[in-house]
Write a protein that holds these residues in place. Structure first.
Motif, PDB file in Angstrom:
ATOM      1  N   ASN A 122       0.820  -1.218   0.000  1.00 26.98           N
ATOM      2  CA  ASN A 122       0.000   0.000   0.000  1.00 26.98           C
ATOM      3  C   ASN A 122       0.854   1.267   0.000  1.00 26.98           C
ATOM      4  O   ASN A 122       0.662   2.177   0.801  1.00 26.98           O
ATOM      5  N   ASN A 123       1.808   1.304  -0.965  1.00 24.90           N
ATOM      6  CA  ASN A 123       2.584   2.503  -1.235  1.00 24.90           C
ATOM      7  C   ASN A 123       2.353   2.915  -2.691  1.00 24.90           C
ATOM      8  O   ASN A 123       1.340   2.553  -3.297  1.00 24.90           O
ATOM      9  N   ASN A 124       3.268   3.640  -3.252  1.00 31.86           N
ATOM     10  CA  ASN A 124       3.142   4.103  -4.637  1.00 31.86           C
ATOM     11  C   ASN A 124       4.328   3.618  -5.482  1.00 31.86           C
ATOM     12  O   ASN A 124       4.785   4.288  -6.398  1.00 31.86           O
ATOM     13  N   ILE A 125       4.826   2.416  -5.199  1.00 35.82           N
ATOM     14  CA  ILE A 125       5.994   1.859  -5.887  1.00 35.82           C
ATOM     15  C   ILE A 125       5.566   1.369  -7.274  1.00 35.82           C
ATOM     16  O   ILE A 125       4.643   0.561  -7.401  1.00 35.82           O
ATOM     17  N   GLN A 126       6.271   1.838  -8.319  1.00 31.41           N
ATOM     18  CA  GLN A 126       5.901   1.503  -9.697  1.00 31.41           C
ATOM     19  C   GLN A 126       7.005   0.765 -10.445  1.00 31.41           C
ATOM     20  O   GLN A 126       6.718   0.139 -11.484  1.00 31.41           O
ATOM     21  N   THR A 127       8.219   0.819  -9.948  1.00 31.87           N
ATOM     22  CA  THR A 127       9.327   0.183 -10.651  1.00 31.87           C
ATOM     23  C   THR A 127      10.310  -0.423  -9.660  1.00 31.87           C
ATOM     24  O   THR A 127      10.242  -0.136  -8.453  1.00 31.87           O
ATOM     25  N   MET A 128      11.243  -1.238 -10.231  1.00 32.63           N
ATOM     26  CA  MET A 128      12.208  -1.917  -9.387  1.00 32.63           C
ATOM     27  C   MET A 128      13.495  -2.117 -10.179  1.00 32.63           C
ATOM     28  O   MET A 128      13.463  -2.439 -11.373  1.00 32.63           O
ATOM     29  N   HIS A 129      14.630  -1.951  -9.493  1.00 27.76           N
ATOM     30  CA  HIS A 129      15.924  -2.175 -10.124  1.00 27.76           C
ATOM     31  C   HIS A 129      16.299  -3.640  -9.968  1.00 27.76           C
ATOM     32  O   HIS A 129      15.932  -4.280  -8.991  1.00 27.76           O
ATOM     33  N   LYS A 130      17.062  -4.175 -10.940  1.00 25.74           N
ATOM     34  CA  LYS A 130      17.412  -5.592 -10.884  1.00 25.74           C
ATOM     35  C   LYS A 130      18.354  -5.924  -9.719  1.00 25.74           C
ATOM     36  O   LYS A 130      18.471  -7.088  -9.340  1.00 25.74           O
ATOM     37  N   ASP A 131      19.007  -4.924  -9.181  1.00 26.94           N
ATOM     38  CA  ASP A 131      19.888  -5.153  -8.037  1.00 26.94           C
ATOM     39  C   ASP A 131      19.218  -4.780  -6.699  1.00 26.94           C
ATOM     40  O   ASP A 131      19.894  -4.641  -5.690  1.00 26.94           O
ATOM     41  N   THR A 132      17.915  -4.669  -6.743  1.00 28.32           N
ATOM     42  CA  THR A 132      17.214  -4.288  -5.512  1.00 28.32           C
ATOM     43  C   THR A 132      17.417  -5.323  -4.413  1.00 28.32           C
ATOM     44  O   THR A 132      17.705  -4.977  -3.265  1.00 28.32           O
ATOM     45  N   PHE A 133      17.288  -6.603  -4.757  1.00 23.20           N
ATOM     46  CA  PHE A 133      17.466  -7.672  -3.774  1.00 23.20           C
ATOM     47  C   PHE A 133      18.714  -8.513  -4.017  1.00 23.20           C
ATOM     48  O   PHE A 133      19.298  -9.032  -3.060  1.00 23.20           O
ATOM     49  N   CYS A 134      19.103  -8.684  -5.250  1.00 23.17           N
ATOM     50  CA  CYS A 134      20.188  -9.593  -5.591  1.00 23.17           C
ATOM     51  C   CYS A 134      21.354  -8.852  -6.239  1.00 23.17           C
ATOM     52  O   CYS A 134      21.205  -7.720  -6.707  1.00 23.17           O
ATOM     53  N   ASP A 135      22.486  -9.526  -6.262  1.00 17.04           N
ATOM     54  CA  ASP A 135      23.667  -9.006  -6.946  1.00 17.04           C
ATOM     55  C   ASP A 135      23.669  -9.573  -8.358  1.00 17.04           C
ATOM     56  O   ASP A 135      23.884 -10.775  -8.555  1.00 17.04           O
ATOM     57  N   SER A 136      23.406  -8.708  -9.315  1.00 17.34           N
ATOM     58  CA  SER A 136      23.300  -9.161 -10.701  1.00 17.34           C
ATOM     59  C   SER A 136      24.609  -9.728 -11.239  1.00 17.34           C
ATOM     60  O   SER A 136      24.609 -10.450 -12.255  1.00 17.34           O
ATOM     61  N   GLN A 137      25.745  -9.459 -10.560  1.00 18.07           N
ATOM     62  CA  GLN A 137      27.041  -9.954 -11.003  1.00 18.07           C
ATOM     63  C   GLN A 137      27.388 -11.306 -10.370  1.00 18.07           C
ATOM     64  O   GLN A 137      28.327 -11.962 -10.799  1.00 18.07           O
ATOM     65  N   ASP A 138      26.648 -11.714  -9.344  1.00 16.12           N
ATOM     66  CA  ASP A 138      26.931 -12.964  -8.650  1.00 16.12           C
ATOM     67  C   ASP A 138      25.649 -13.784  -8.553  1.00 16.12           C
ATOM     68  O   ASP A 138      24.857 -13.610  -7.632  1.00 16.12           O
ATOM     69  N   HIS A 139      25.457 -14.682  -9.508  1.00 18.42           N
ATOM     70  CA  HIS A 139      24.235 -15.472  -9.558  1.00 18.42           C
ATOM     71  C   HIS A 139      24.257 -16.647  -8.573  1.00 18.42           C
ATOM     72  O   HIS A 139      23.244 -17.337  -8.428  1.00 18.42           O
ATOM     73  N   SER A 140      25.377 -16.907  -7.943  1.00 17.76           N
ATOM     74  CA  SER A 140      25.456 -18.000  -6.981  1.00 17.76           C
ATOM     75  C   SER A 140      25.038 -17.570  -5.570  1.00 17.76           C
ATOM     76  O   SER A 140      24.883 -18.399  -4.687  1.00 17.76           O
ATOM     77  N   HIS A 141      24.877 -16.303  -5.393  1.00 16.20           N
ATOM     78  CA  HIS A 141      24.540 -15.794  -4.064  1.00 16.20           C
ATOM     79  C   HIS A 141      23.043 -15.933  -3.800  1.00 16.20           C
ATOM     80  O   HIS A 141      22.216 -15.582  -4.644  1.00 16.20           O
ATOM     81  N   ILE A 142      22.698 -16.467  -2.640  1.00 12.21           N
ATOM     82  CA  ILE A 142      21.299 -16.638  -2.237  1.00 12.21           C
ATOM     83  C   ILE A 142      21.081 -15.892  -0.917  1.00 12.21           C
ATOM     84  O   ILE A 142      21.832 -16.066   0.038  1.00 12.21           O
ATOM     85  N   ARG A 143      20.029 -15.112  -0.868  1.00 13.12           N
ATOM     86  CA  ARG A 143      19.666 -14.405   0.375  1.00 13.12           C
ATOM     87  C   ARG A 143      18.661 -15.254   1.140  1.00 13.12           C
ATOM     88  O   ARG A 143      17.447 -15.073   1.048  1.00 13.12           O
ATOM     89  N   TRP A 144      19.187 -16.170   1.932  1.00  9.61           N
ATOM     90  CA  TRP A 144      18.328 -17.090   2.653  1.00  9.61           C
ATOM     91  C   TRP A 144      17.494 -16.407   3.735  1.00  9.61           C
ATOM     92  O   TRP A 144      16.411 -16.877   4.077  1.00  9.61           O
ATOM     93  N   ALA A 145      17.985 -15.332   4.292  1.00  3.80           N
ATOM     94  CA  ALA A 145      17.283 -14.696   5.414  1.00  3.80           C
ATOM     95  C   ALA A 145      16.008 -13.975   4.962  1.00  3.80           C
ATOM     96  O   ALA A 145      15.004 -13.971   5.694  1.00  3.80           O
ATOM     97  N   LEU A 146      16.019 -13.375   3.770  1.00  5.33           N
ATOM     98  CA  LEU A 146      14.893 -12.538   3.337  1.00  5.33           C
ATOM     99  C   LEU A 146      13.786 -13.413   2.754  1.00  5.33           C
ATOM    100  O   LEU A 146      13.745 -13.717   1.565  1.00  5.33           O
ATOM    101  N   GLU A 147      12.838 -13.808   3.597  1.00  3.18           N
ATOM    102  CA  GLU A 147      11.759 -14.718   3.201  1.00  3.18           C
ATOM    103  C   GLU A 147      10.397 -14.027   3.149  1.00  3.18           C
ATOM    104  O   GLU A 147       9.441 -14.609   2.646  1.00  3.18           O
ATOM    105  N   ASP A 148      10.292 -12.820   3.671  1.00 10.25           N
ATOM    106  CA  ASP A 148       8.981 -12.163   3.762  1.00 10.25           C
ATOM    107  C   ASP A 148       9.073 -10.788   3.107  1.00 10.25           C
ATOM    108  O   ASP A 148       9.561  -9.832   3.705  1.00 10.25           O
ATOM    109  N   ILE A 149       8.575 -10.685   1.842  1.00 14.88           N
ATOM    110  CA  ILE A 149       8.560  -9.407   1.125  1.00 14.88           C
ATOM    111  C   ILE A 149       7.116  -9.131   0.715  1.00 14.88           C
ATOM    112  O   ILE A 149       6.510  -9.915  -0.030  1.00 14.88           O
TER     113      ILE A 149
END
Length: 334
Positions: free
Chosen positions: A279-306
């Motif tokens: 319930n905000n006014n978010i319309q776009t997102m960058h590809k590096d918002t959550f992940c590192d686009s240069q490192d595809h092996s990296h997993i953010r195990w902690a962030l489970e609730d978005i």
């Protein structure tokens, strides 16, 4: 010669008459010794048996009949109060000057009283903090107390709950002396302004709850913060400083739902577990918002609730932004 002899006889008779006692006096003198004699005569000495005197007067009999120990005053220890000054004041007729009671100086409604709290400091209502609020151990509960500012708090305060009041401003001096604060809950107030160092210098603060207020910008936060809840405010993206969360290594819960954000504030700390931006006014997102686009092996195990639901954004347009997440964000995908 006869005349002379007669005169001499007469004179001698007169002298003898004056020298002789009267008959009445003689009678009295005779009666007195007779009375004494009568008294002595009335004594019937033979009736007194002097040999039996010890039997009649026996001291042991008197001891049995009269217990003189009962007549002695008895004093019990602790029953007599020591004399007090009040008794002396009652008995004394001397006037003693008394000092007029001292009244605390009136405090201006715009001036916040300063003090250590714990029944010693006075709130804007003119009462000690722990009479307006409820102080239990190191927790202070000031919910629904019609407060217009943070009251002076005890130095040992660890948890503060001041929900449902009329607090509109937070100043750095409100918490400056409190070195043990871990949680501050100011839900449902009128807070629209927060001083720069009001929270940033609280090195022990772990939870800051500012939900349901009138904030347009996020305050600076200490590095010890674990949970920030600022939902239901008026926070805009311009009110969030660039990289505001980068150095918050301990931050796990970031709840900014029901505000006026235009984009997701980045970068997000690695240890973040829950991100609520619905319930905000978010319309776009960058590809590096959550992940590192240069490192595809990296997993953010902690962030489970978005939570990104009820935003004008189509999450299916940004598939490269989720490859490192164990779970897809909640929101609109079509």
């Amino acid at each position: 010669m006869q005349c002379v002899a007669l005169l001499g006889v007469t004179t001698l008779a007169l002298v003898l008459a004056l020298a002789a006692p009267s008959k009445e006096e003689g009678k009295k003198k005779e009666e007195k010794p007779r009375a004494d004699a009568a008294t002595d005569d009335n004594l019937d000495l033979p009736n007194y048996d002097l040999d039996n005197y010890g039997e009649i007067i026996d001291p042991s009999l008197y001891e049995e009949l009269y217990d003189y120990s009962d007549l002695a005053p008895k004093i019990e220890v602790g029953t007599l109060a020591p004399p007090t000054q009040r008794l002396e004041g009652v008995m004394s007729t001397r006037a003693v000057p008394t000092e007029a009671p001292r009244r605390p100086p009136p405090t201006s409604p715009t001036t916040k009283p300063v003090g250590p709290g714990l029944f010693g400091s006075i709130t804007e209502q003119g009462l000690p903090t722990c009479l307006v609020c409820v102080c239990l151990s190191t927790s202070v509960y000031c919910d629904d107390a019609e407060l217009e500012q943070i009251p002076p708090l005890p130095l040992e305060t660890t948890y503060l709950y001041a929900r449902f009041n009329r607090i509109s401003r937070i100043q750095a001096s409100d918490f400056a002396r409190l070195k043990k604060l871990k949680r501050i809950d100011l839900t449902s107030n009128f807070i629209s302004w927060v001083g720069e160092d009001s929270f940033r210098l609280l090195s022990t603060l772990q939870e800051l709850i500012l939900a349901e207020n009138r904030l347009t910008a996020l305050p600076a936060l200490p590095s010890s913060i674990v949970r920030l809840d600022a939902r239901l405010n008026r926070i805009q993206s311009s009110g969030v400083r660039p990289e505001a969360f980068r150095d918050l290594k301990k931050l796990q819960f970031l709840h900014l739902s029901d505000n006026k954000l235009d984009y997701i504030p980045v970068p997000l700390p690695e240890g973040l577990r829950s991100l609520h931006l619905q319930n905000n006014n978010i319309q776009t997102m960058h590809k590096d918002t959550f992940c590192d686009s240069q490192d595809h092996s990296h997993i953010r195990w902690a962030l489970e609730d978005i939570r990104l639901d009820r935003n004008p954004i189509n999450l299916s347009l940004f598939p490269d932004a989720y490859f490192c997440l164990p779970r897809l964000p909640t929101g609109h995908f079509y």
